[in-house]
Design an enzyme around this catalytic site. Structure first.
Site, PDB file in Angstrom:
ATOM      1  N   HIS A 287       0.837  -1.210   0.000  1.00 54.69           N
ATOM      2  CA  HIS A 287       0.000   0.000   0.000  1.00 54.69           C
ATOM      3  C   HIS A 287       0.874   1.264   0.000  1.00 54.69           C
ATOM      4  CE1 HIS A 287      -3.653   2.331   1.211  1.00 54.69           C
ATOM      5  NE2 HIS A 287      -2.737   3.104   1.772  1.00 54.69           N
ATOM      6  N   GLU A 288       1.789   1.336   0.935  1.00 54.03           N
ATOM      7  CA  GLU A 288       2.616   2.556   1.037  1.00 54.03           C
ATOM      8  C   GLU A 288       3.498   2.699  -0.196  1.00 54.03           C
ATOM      9  OE1 GLU A 288       1.520   4.378   3.282  1.00 54.03           O
ATOM     10  OE2 GLU A 288       0.524   2.821   4.449  1.00 54.03           O
ATOM     11  N   HIS A 291       1.559   4.066  -3.109  1.00 59.53           N
ATOM     12  CA  HIS A 291       1.293   5.497  -3.006  1.00 59.53           C
ATOM     13  C   HIS A 291       2.332   6.327  -3.762  1.00 59.53           C
ATOM     14  CE1 HIS A 291      -2.156   6.281  -0.516  1.00 59.53           C
ATOM     15  NE2 HIS A 291      -1.693   5.721   0.581  1.00 59.53           N
TER      16      HIS A 291
END
Ligand code: TRP
Ligand code: ZN
Length: 845
Positions: A287-288, A291
């Protein structure tokens, strides 16, 4: 700082900042209680206006414009200052106090290490700046201090005795700024991108945690590869750093080139982490990392657009997990989480659109609605336009908006431009709050089968009237002998009521509706138990097979609580067949054993006009589980044998699926052997998954005292394992003991309310124990501690106050007690803006 009258910010009031920021130079002179921050910022006027810089809790030492004195006027929120009508250089020096910062926003200290958290509005606690996501600039950072490791965003450019310099070539908003300094060790790695560039990777941890980095590093490399393969996105700096921090309000943060993680979301080892921890860590690292493109290269124009980066990035990390593990299992897990967290939010006082239109404190809108419903909306969009069009739209999005601070309108426009579709009605998913309810009627005549759907969204705060949504309803039809006669087709519903027909069928089919949970709605379909049992046995859609069992479980529990019925043996016997089917994924079978939560049963009862009694629900659940154990006593040993893992521990989907089936079986066996088997597992466990679930069973069997002590002795120096130790004692306690156990644990020497993980371990477990929490003493205890935490950490306090969001479901005595608890919080002098907004909304319903 409590505002006299809380200020509300509106999406409709958006105005761009009147200056462009050419570049930013920051120098940090680190000292725990007196860090100096020097800034040099070049501003170029665009539309001009009043020059205002955000800044909170900053001691201004000096400020100048083009080398001359600046005539600043300071308030609690920032400063204004007359500026030239031409490009100018702003310089300022401020002093801040990291060690006193327990809110964990801005620059703070965690175990002697400096770290930052700037999303959403934390940068203004570091220096004066236009702290808004549409102001993007290039940052150069110099860190001065004796700490052996000093990190910031971008690439390292210089390093020497007592200093380090970093330069980030990519323009970014201030919320992506990060700095870390301390005595850290790294687990190194490297990744070669598809264009042949070698990237240095590091996971930085406190000395002693080196052994818990390998899994995260592997997950990072897999994420980097996946984003290249599936979205064509390559990494864009020479180095990618991850840092593990013990004191952190959320899971992790995507700062450009320097992701900062709650240590619970990156550190892992088989001895200390459960299979669930491993899967979650893999997903959060992805997820990070994702980003970097969806959030950083393309960011948000303003905080109302938060779902632009979060919904999309959650959607991308779900795709990643589906690809890495099992797609049907991931889908079921996501729907379980959506129903447990987003549905109560959307159906209660905190309901808000995926793109909210106003807020007082933006930190209160990092919600399941923005994240998880935001991801569901993207899944629906993809289903409506198809995979190929989705891929083309995403390519256009990256091409058109790279370097932009974008909006939901920009996002939808790339889909309209690539597909020619009009998404005006679809856009309601971003503006209309609440969970649509869908009912279905069927008709069969002359070989034509008709499904008629009706949709209705109940009113939510601020939105009394609702309009029909675009619903992609995936449907398949089965013949009475179980063959699939119409494979999955997506019906596109746009009206309040709409019929769809299927011709040329030789017999009335059995419909399988909302396959893969193709829209985030409540499907209120009255179906006989026999038809559900048929789908449980025959549906080709894994999600709907699971759903059939879950619906039967729900109806069974509701009938037990409301009508005093006994467990539904039709369902139990159908489920038995699925459980014994060795061709079925063990993880899938384990999910079949996981019924609806007690809180969900309470919601169903409330929705159908009954007042839920938490103890009655708890008792029905116990009776049901006892019945399962008895009825399947002969089957459990063979299931346990099938679930046994003989190879060395690996946190992969296959092994963890077996362990989840094995631990589900262990929980049933405990009801037959009063924990003898759990004791044997506990005594020999070589991994945390088994050790922890064995301990849970020993506690539930009332024979866990010794094991609990042993566990504490073994793990007292491991803070992440001790969080589990704290939480488990509460979640495994009898409802009548929950409050006393919680209270006792707050007196344990290792309880530390300033550490969000420990606070959540204890009070999250209290709030999550349905029958233990929903009683006057439960409400009062949580309120006591929220009042204590608020002055230190408003963000975590506000987030945990959501435990009260369902208070109106219950009987009048409980309602009165919850109301009194909430009013006591609301009346606390100096209450933070964060908590005050939440408590006001929860009470207002
Ligand atoms: N943007 C982060 C994510 O989704 C989450 C985040 C928002 C956050 N605010 C935060 C993390 C405050 C820590 C603290 O990955
Ligand atoms: Zn995110």
């Amino acid at each position: 700082m409590k505002d006299a009258a809380p200020k509300t910010i509106y999406l409709a009031d958006y105005q761009p900042f009147g200056w462009r920021v050419e570049d930013v130079h920051l120098t940090f002179r680190l000292a725990p209680d007196a860090t100096r921050v020097l800034s040099r910022i070049r501003f170029v006027p665009t539309t001009g206006g009043e020059f205002f810089l955000h800044g909170e809790k900053l001691k201004l030492i000096s400020a100048s414009i083009d080398g001359g004195p600046a005539e600043v006027t300071q308030t609690d929120e920032g400063l204004t200052c007359p500026v030239p009508d031409a490009p100018f250089t702003w310089e300022a020096e401020v002093e801040i106090d990291p060690i006193a910062n327990k809110a964990l926003e801005g620059l703070y200290m965690s175990n002697g290490m400096y770290c930052t958290q700037c999303e959403a509005e934390g940068f203004r606690k570091i220096t004066f700046y236009p702290d808004r996501p549409d102001v993007m600039s290039v940052f150069t950072v110099r860190i001065e201090g004796d700490e052996p490791v000093k990190l910031s965003n971008g690439n390292p450019v210089a390093k020497g005795e007592g200093f380090a310099e970093w330069h980030d070539p990519w323009p970014k908003p201030a919320y992506l700024f990060a700095l870390v300094a301390g005595d850290l060790v790294n687990h190194p790695g490297s990744f070669t991108t598809k264009s042949g560039k070698e990237i240095e990777l590091n996971i930085w941890v406190r000395p002693g945690d080196e052994g818990k980095c390998a899994f995260g590093m592997q997950a990072l490399k897999e994420s980097m590869k996946w984003d290249e393969d599936v979205y064509g996105r390559e990494y864009d700096l020479d180095i990618f750093n991850i840092v593990a921090v013990d004191d952190f309000n959320m899971g992790a943060m995507e700062n450009k080139g320097l992701n900062i993680f709650n240590s619970s979301c990156v550190l892992a080892s088989p001895e200390t982490s459960t299979d669930m921890n491993f899967e979650r860590i893999e997903a959060i690292i992805a997820h990070e990392y994702f980003h970097n493109w969806t959030g950083n290269r393309i960011t948000c124009r303003d905080w109302f657009q938060l779902c632009l980066k979060e919904g999309l990035t959650v959607y991308r990390d779900s795709q990643f997990t589906s690809d890495m593990r099992s797609a049907p299992v991931k889908r079921i897990d996501d729907v379980i989480a959506l129903r447990a967290r987003q549905f109560p939010e959307d159906q209660g006082p905190l309901s808000h659109p995926v793109r909210p239109e106003s807020f007082q404190e933006i930190n209160n809108f990092y919600t399941a609605t923005v994240y998880e419903k935001g991801a569901e909306v993207i899944g629906m969009l993809k289903r409506l336009v198809g995979d190929a069009a989705y891929a083309r739209a995403l390519d256009l999005y990256f091409e058109r908006h790279d370097g932009d601070a974008a909006t939901i309108e920009d996002w939808l426009k790339v889909f309209e431009d690539t597909t020619g579709r009009d998404l005006t009605q679809f856009k309601r998913w971003y503006s209309q709050s609440g969970t649509p309810r869908v009912t279905v009627a069927e008709d069969w005549a002359d070989g034509t089968y008709t499904l008629t759907f009706k949709q209705m969204t109940p009113p939510t705060p601020g939105q009394p009237e609702k309009l029909p949504q675009v619903l992609p309803i995936a449907v398949g039809l089965l013949s009475p002998n179980g063959d699939e006669v119409v494979p999955t087709t997506v019906l596109e519903m746009t009206e309040a009521e709409q019929s769809f027909t299927f011709d040329g069928l030789s017999a009335k089919p059995i419909p399988s509706i909302l396959r893969e949970f193709s829209a985030p709605v409540v499907l209120d379909r009255v179906v006989s138990r026999e038809e559900r049992a048929f789908l449980l046995a025959h549906d080709t859609d894994a999600f709907n097979r699971w759903e059939a069992s879950r619906d039967l479980a729900r109806d069974c529990l509701v009938a037990m609580v409301r009508d005093g019925a006994g467990p539904d043996t039709l369902w139990l016997d159908g489920l038995r067949e699925v459980l014994r089917d060795e061709s079925q994924d063990p993880a899938f079978r384990a999910l079949m054993l996981q019924g609806p939560s007690q809180s969900e049963i309470a919601q169903v009862l409330a929705d159908t006009g009954s007042t839920p009694d938490p103890m009655a629900i708890w008792q029905a659940n116990e009776t049901l589980l006892d019945t399962m154990a008895d009825r399947w006593a002969d089957l459990l040993p063979s299931l346990a044998a099938e679930a046994a893992v003989t190879e060395p521990y690996a946190p992969n989907a296959e092994q963890s699926g077996k362990r989840s089936l094995g631990t589900a079986v262990m929980a049933l066996q405990r009801r037959l052997d009063s924990g003898a088997n759990a004791q044997a597992v506990f005594d020999h466990a070589d991994n945390m998954t088994l050790q922890l679930s064995a301990l849970a069973n020993l506690l539930r069997a009332g024979r866990g005292t010794e094991a609990l002590k042993q566990f504490e002795t073994q793990w007292q120096d491991d803070r992440l394992v001790m969080d589990k130790w704290f939480g488990l004692q509460i979640s495994a306690a009898h409802p009548d003991e929950v409050v006393a156990v919680t209270e006792a644990l707050t007196r344990h020497p290792a309880f530390d309310m300033t550490n969000p993980n420990r606070f959540r371990a204890v009070f999250g477990a209290l709030a999550g124990h349905h029958a233990g929490f929903h009683r006057p003493e439960g409400y009062a205890l949580l309120a006591d501690w929220l009042i204590k935490l608020d002055p230190l950490n408003p963000q975590t306090t506000a987030r945990m106050s959501t435990a009260f969001q369902t208070w109106r479901r219950y009987d009048s005595a409980r309602q009165a007690a919850a109301k009194a608890a909430l009013e006591r919080i609301a009346a606390t002098p100096g209450l933070s803006r964060d908590t005050s907004e939440m408590v006001t909304r929860i009470l207002a319903s």
